[in-house]
Design a protein around this motif. Sequence first.
Motif, mmCIF file in Angstrom:
data_model
loop_
_atom_site.group_PDB
_atom_site.id
_atom_site.type_symbol
_atom_site.label_atom_id
_atom_site.label_comp_id
_atom_site.label_asym_id
_atom_site.label_seq_id
_atom_site.Cartn_x
_atom_site.Cartn_y
_atom_site.Cartn_z
ATOM 1 N N SER A 50 2.299 25.884 -43.670
ATOM 2 C CA SER A 50 3.577 25.589 -43.027
ATOM 3 C C SER A 50 3.380 25.266 -41.546
ATOM 4 C CB SER A 50 4.540 26.768 -43.177
ATOM 5 O OG SER A 50 4.057 27.886 -42.452
ATOM 6 N N TRP A 51 4.476 24.913 -40.911
ATOM 7 C CA TRP A 51 4.527 24.778 -39.459
ATOM 8 C C TRP A 51 5.216 26.015 -38.883
ATOM 9 C CZ3 TRP A 51 4.138 20.069 -36.168
ATOM 10 C CH2 TRP A 51 3.532 18.992 -36.823
ATOM 11 N N SER A 94 2.402 15.913 -41.530
ATOM 12 C CA SER A 94 1.751 15.838 -40.215
ATOM 13 C C SER A 94 2.761 15.614 -39.102
ATOM 14 C CB SER A 94 0.719 14.706 -40.190
ATOM 15 O OG SER A 94 1.349 13.451 -40.459
ATOM 16 N N LYS A 95 4.054 15.424 -39.435
ATOM 17 C CA LYS A 95 5.083 15.192 -38.432
ATOM 18 C C LYS A 95 6.228 16.173 -38.618
ATOM 19 C CE LYS A 95 4.323 10.193 -37.949
ATOM 20 N NZ LYS A 95 4.963 8.847 -37.999
ATOM 21 N N ARG A 96 6.781 16.613 -37.505
ATOM 22 C CA ARG A 96 7.978 17.434 -37.547
ATOM 23 C C ARG A 96 8.886 17.070 -36.380
ATOM 24 N NH1 ARG A 96 8.386 22.379 -40.442
ATOM 25 N NH2 ARG A 96 10.435 22.428 -39.461
ATOM 26 N N VAL A 97 10.193 17.224 -36.613
ATOM 27 C CA VAL A 97 11.160 17.065 -35.535
ATOM 28 C C VAL A 97 11.304 18.420 -34.841
ATOM 29 C CG1 VAL A 97 13.556 16.584 -34.946
ATOM 30 C CG2 VAL A 97 12.377 15.176 -36.656
ATOM 31 N N ILE A 98 11.170 18.426 -33.521
ATOM 32 C CA ILE A 98 11.214 19.649 -32.733
ATOM 33 C C ILE A 98 12.519 19.689 -31.951
ATOM 34 C CG2 ILE A 98 10.006 21.080 -31.063
ATOM 35 C CD1 ILE A 98 8.341 20.292 -33.561
ATOM 36 N N ASP A 151 12.897 32.252 -31.092
ATOM 37 C CA ASP A 151 12.383 31.458 -32.202
ATOM 38 C C ASP A 151 12.609 29.982 -31.916
ATOM 39 O OD1 ASP A 151 11.754 33.788 -33.560
ATOM 40 O OD2 ASP A 151 13.600 33.788 -34.741
ATOM 41 N N LEU A 152 11.687 29.170 -32.337
ATOM 42 C CA LEU A 152 11.878 27.721 -32.269
ATOM 43 C C LEU A 152 12.725 27.312 -33.463
ATOM 44 C CD1 LEU A 152 10.974 25.355 -30.446
ATOM 45 C CD2 LEU A 152 9.100 24.961 -32.047
ATOM 46 N N ALA A 153 13.822 26.621 -33.193
ATOM 47 C CA ALA A 153 14.802 26.307 -34.233
ATOM 48 C C ALA A 153 14.138 25.583 -35.412
ATOM 49 C CB ALA A 153 15.912 25.437 -33.649
ATOM 50 N N ASN A 154 14.529 25.982 -36.622
ATOM 51 C CA ASN A 154 14.088 25.358 -37.870
ATOM 52 C C ASN A 154 12.633 25.668 -38.228
ATOM 53 O OD1 ASN A 154 16.657 24.012 -38.139
ATOM 54 N ND2 ASN A 154 15.920 22.584 -36.576
ATOM 55 N N PHE A 155 12.054 26.666 -37.563
ATOM 56 C CA PHE A 155 10.715 27.135 -37.913
ATOM 57 C C PHE A 155 10.809 28.612 -38.249
ATOM 58 C CE2 PHE A 155 9.963 23.377 -35.471
ATOM 59 C CZ PHE A 155 8.794 22.822 -35.966
ATOM 60 N N GLY A 156 10.145 29.011 -39.329
ATOM 61 C CA GLY A 156 10.249 30.394 -39.763
ATOM 62 C C GLY A 156 8.995 31.193 -39.481
ATOM 63 N N GLU A 157 8.749 32.178 -40.326
ATOM 64 C CA GLU A 157 7.596 33.053 -40.158
ATOM 65 C C GLU A 157 6.299 32.260 -40.283
ATOM 66 O OE1 GLU A 157 5.749 37.186 -42.051
ATOM 67 O OE2 GLU A 157 7.561 36.278 -42.907
ATOM 68 N N ARG A 181 0.688 23.540 -36.586
ATOM 69 C CA ARG A 181 0.549 23.131 -37.991
ATOM 70 C C ARG A 181 -0.562 23.973 -38.589
ATOM 71 N NH1 ARG A 181 -1.723 17.253 -40.153
ATOM 72 N NH2 ARG A 181 -1.502 17.706 -42.404
ATOM 73 N N HIS A 182 -0.216 24.741 -39.631
ATOM 74 C CA HIS A 182 -1.197 25.640 -40.219
ATOM 75 C C HIS A 182 -1.362 25.317 -41.704
ATOM 76 C CE1 HIS A 182 -3.661 29.276 -39.638
ATOM 77 N NE2 HIS A 182 -3.459 29.447 -40.939
#
Length: 721
Positions: free
Chosen positions: A638-639, A665-669, A627-633, A659-660
């Motif tokens: 959501s992202w 429009s921005k997220r920290v990865i 899983d990519l940290a801090n991203f869920g289902e 991005r769905h």
Amino acid sequence: MLIKTYVMKNVSQNTNYPIMRVILAFLFFATNYLFASPFATWTSTELTLNNGLVQRKIKLPTTEGNFITTSYKPVNGEFKYFSAKITDFQFEANSVSYCGLSNWSLVNIQQISDKNQGDGAAVTLQSADKKIEVTINFLLYPNLPVIRKSLTIKNLGANEIALESVDVEKLNTVSYWASTFSWICSDYGRRRHIGPYEGNMQDALVIIHNMDWASGIVIGNEATGVLKRTSAYWNANDICAGLTHKEARFPFRKWIKSNQSFETPQVFTMVYNNCKDPNEILNTVVPDFIRKNMDIRLSALDEKPTFVYNTWVPFEKNINEKLIFELAKSASDAGMKEFVIDDGWSSNYGDWEIDKEKFPNGLKPVFDYIKSLGMKPGLWISVGSASTDSKVYKEHPEWFLQDKNGNLTNNHIEVEDHEMKSACFSTGWKDYMKGILLKLSLDYGLEYMKLDFAVVTSAYIFDKEKSGCYASNHSGHKDHNESFYTNYQQMWTLFDELHAAKPNLFIDCTFEAMGGLQLIDYAMLKHAEGNWLSNFDGVAGANTDLRVRNMAWWRSPAIPATALVIGNPQMQDKGWDMHIKSLAGALPIMLGDPRKLSDQDFKKYRAYADWLQLMEERYGIMSYRQDLANFGEPMEGSWDGFQRINSDTKSGGIIGVFRHGAIESKRVITISRLDLKNNYQVKKMDGTVVATLTGLELNQKGFTLTLDQLYTGELFEICKK
């Protein structure tokens, strides 16, 4: 000890001779393993299992007595889940219940091992009534908090016995706190429940997690298909895993003759503490164990697939030699690595003779042409079905399934289908199909088999009585209940025999052959490489991509992502590049008509194909997914994302971020499982560097990504600088 010292000294001194260094390194690890302390030790009264991470103590019977686990916990720290008197196992033989709390006499204990570094003990007991001998097999593995367990049950009596309701593990928990405040993470560890829970065929992995204690138990059930059962607090304060009980929808039963034995499927458990989130366990030690120690077929493959094409959509059965040659050329130009011909190539089901009107020159020239284009040829076959006009059906009606009224039947679909019948693997059918499939692979050069349609139960028929085989004259099963287990096992034996003849053969055992909607499990992974998991038809665009990513997230990381064959995105769809980006988190497979692609599309496809192949060569991405940290289902609004980082070498890998329909429009990865001290670059597919950070910074700080479109996504390479 002197050997180990010599090897260690020479490993350090021969750094300028790579071959010598490799040989000595191998000798070091081999001697380290050979001379290591065993994971199982015992006295006359107690067995101790301990690999430095997990410890289990078991009270042994002396002259007569119980066989019970008295302590099961991580080596370090406290663990509050289990009571001081754990039943350990339970089963029924001819409706008589036997468990660890029964009276047993100790026959012997011996050290055991497996080919994947497993080390442990086998304890053999005899029941007080002298009718049953049971051997409890325990295996532990280096550097993992895993205990893997199976039972070998021997019939000591003069008459045949019916084995049923088998709990390979039966772990008693403390009252109130364990059951009241624990999450039961079922359905591949992804769905959370509170309270009593009885699992089903989708529960290959269950995690019981208590947030207040920051501890829990992982239960991996290696039983097959619809015969697996994992429960928590269902009838008592206990956690059980093994085979379905006799009152189940699809009950397990095995008839054991006098003086014969039966070994159950394995169950693995992991106990852990100091962990706030069960997803941490799901993304680390679980896939590490499956990849390294479970002996799955994917890990044995020298070369894993990276980009597959299949003909089913839109052509279905309307295929011929001319069309396949055209599609193969276009698929090759697009960079495909495997080319699978789906249904429509044979004159009927069962005989599996080539339709000479469609393929007048046979299949070998077709396979040879596919190979000449640099692709591996694949073929769809229904592994357990025959047409009523087939020669095999007419000559061997005794090989086919009988319903409860004694009629030959079709267990695949709920229609009045008089043209197709389902075969029973407990007959000569298994060896017959072996001959067909060996000819296709050895004589014609087939390298990818998509094996389909119901074998034991149906994914589409929900009447439980329309399942299995009711015949009383089939040598492999005595009755209907036993047919479930035997037919699964015969299918696995067939797969093993095919692999013995052609080790790098890729077998795609579909969810239809597995017997349940979108069903995949550990039993399958040990005998087949992949599973055609779903058919997303008639949904072009963003919905298709969301479904693909959701299915890949749902089944992984409990199941290796490369085993997830997710159909049916089409190559010519508008916005097709999002199909590939989404599928890069599973096994990338495309359908459709590649002849419709523009010259620009061909170039773009080739760029994706070459990039995926390069990522596999550099990092072995097809063996990993986290899983990519801090991203869920993945879901609307959501992202979401995934990472496929080589967690063994820490050399890098890829990530996908999507991005769905999200407002922001921005997220920290952030990225995990890298070497915290090394410097890494985050690169777009074209090589553009978007960030240069240490592994620690990528884990804790990350980088900011902007995606301007509401429905979009990007793939990135993560590489050492």
